[in-house]
Design an enzyme around this catalytic site. Sequence first.
Site, PDB file in Angstrom:
ATOM      1  NE  ARG A 170      13.467  39.686  47.536  1.00 38.55           N
ATOM      2  CZ  ARG A 170      13.215  39.831  48.804  1.00 38.55           C
ATOM      3  NH1 ARG A 170      13.323  40.580  49.714  1.00 38.55           N
ATOM      4  NH2 ARG A 170      12.740  38.660  49.222  1.00 38.55           N
ATOM      5  CE  LYS A 210       7.656  32.689  47.449  1.00 39.13           C
ATOM      6  NZ  LYS A 210       7.413  34.274  47.616  1.00 39.13           N
ATOM      7  NE  ARG A 258      11.126  38.559  55.045  1.00 39.36           N
ATOM      8  CZ  ARG A 258      10.983  37.684  53.989  1.00 39.36           C
ATOM      9  NH1 ARG A 258      10.003  36.845  53.579  1.00 39.36           N
ATOM     10  NH2 ARG A 258      11.625  38.184  52.806  1.00 39.36           N
ATOM     11  NE  ARG A 289      12.049  34.011  43.169  1.00 36.17           N
ATOM     12  CZ  ARG A 289      12.535  33.877  44.472  1.00 36.17           C
ATOM     13  NH1 ARG A 289      12.694  32.790  44.996  1.00 36.17           N
ATOM     14  NH2 ARG A 289      12.699  34.974  45.350  1.00 36.17           N
ATOM     15  NE  ARG A 314      15.653  37.325  53.172  1.00 33.97           N
ATOM     16  CZ  ARG A 314      14.807  36.846  52.577  1.00 33.97           C
ATOM     17  NH1 ARG A 314      13.999  35.960  53.106  1.00 33.97           N
ATOM     18  NH2 ARG A 314      14.627  36.978  51.258  1.00 33.97           N
TER      19      ARG A 314
END
Length: 210
Positions: free
Chosen positions: A167, A13, A123, A88, A156
């Site tokens: 998540r 996203k 990532r 969300r 992160r």
Amino acid sequence: MKLILLGPPGAGKGTQAQILATKLGVPTISTGDILRAAVKNGTPVGLEAKGYMDRGELVPDAVVIGVFLDRISQDDCKHGYIFDGMPRNLAQAQELDRQGIQIDTALSIEISDAEIEKRLTGRRVCPDCAATFHVESDPPQKDDVCDRCDSVLIIRVDDEAETVKQRLAVYHAETEPLKDYYKGQGKLITVQNINGIEETTAAVLKALGI
Ligand code: AMP
């Protein structure tokens, strides 16, 4: 263009939002980036949000909606925006409707949980300008250095394996039902993220007719 990007964490996203924002000349509003900046700056919002974020849970609606409304009241949002990570859950979607915040399209980027888990471990993000890279599919020009601002890239906390599982569980329980919500409003478009960034971008542009 007033667009919501839906999809699980790691679906791409943020990357697609950056590409679309440049192409369309509208800002991306990422509640995750706003909250991370608040955590970094030690603001009251940041202090409240940090624990939830580190555990992979949603930050309470009242906190998120407050910072979000502040952001979209700014001048640059007058002619369009791309929402990345907001709404969300159903309560947030209903709050946007109540506030009269209009949306043309909710674009859902679809990808399997197994692929997400593989992707998130690779990532890397820039702590200063929030640019996102991936060690295999979208590496920075210099290892671990941001192409945009030369800062050292980081992993992160919430991209660690156990947190990613949490998540994903939150996504399926809270966020995925929004697909039906926007389908009911005739605004849902879905795109598969199968072959990486470029093909996904091509599919996104085609789906949006741009
Ligand atoms: P993201 O970068 O969008 O994956 O967001 C990172 C984290 O910020 C999430 O795991 C949540 O803890 C929090 N967050 C971001 N956006 C929202 C939102 N709209 N509502 C609640 N929590 C959010």
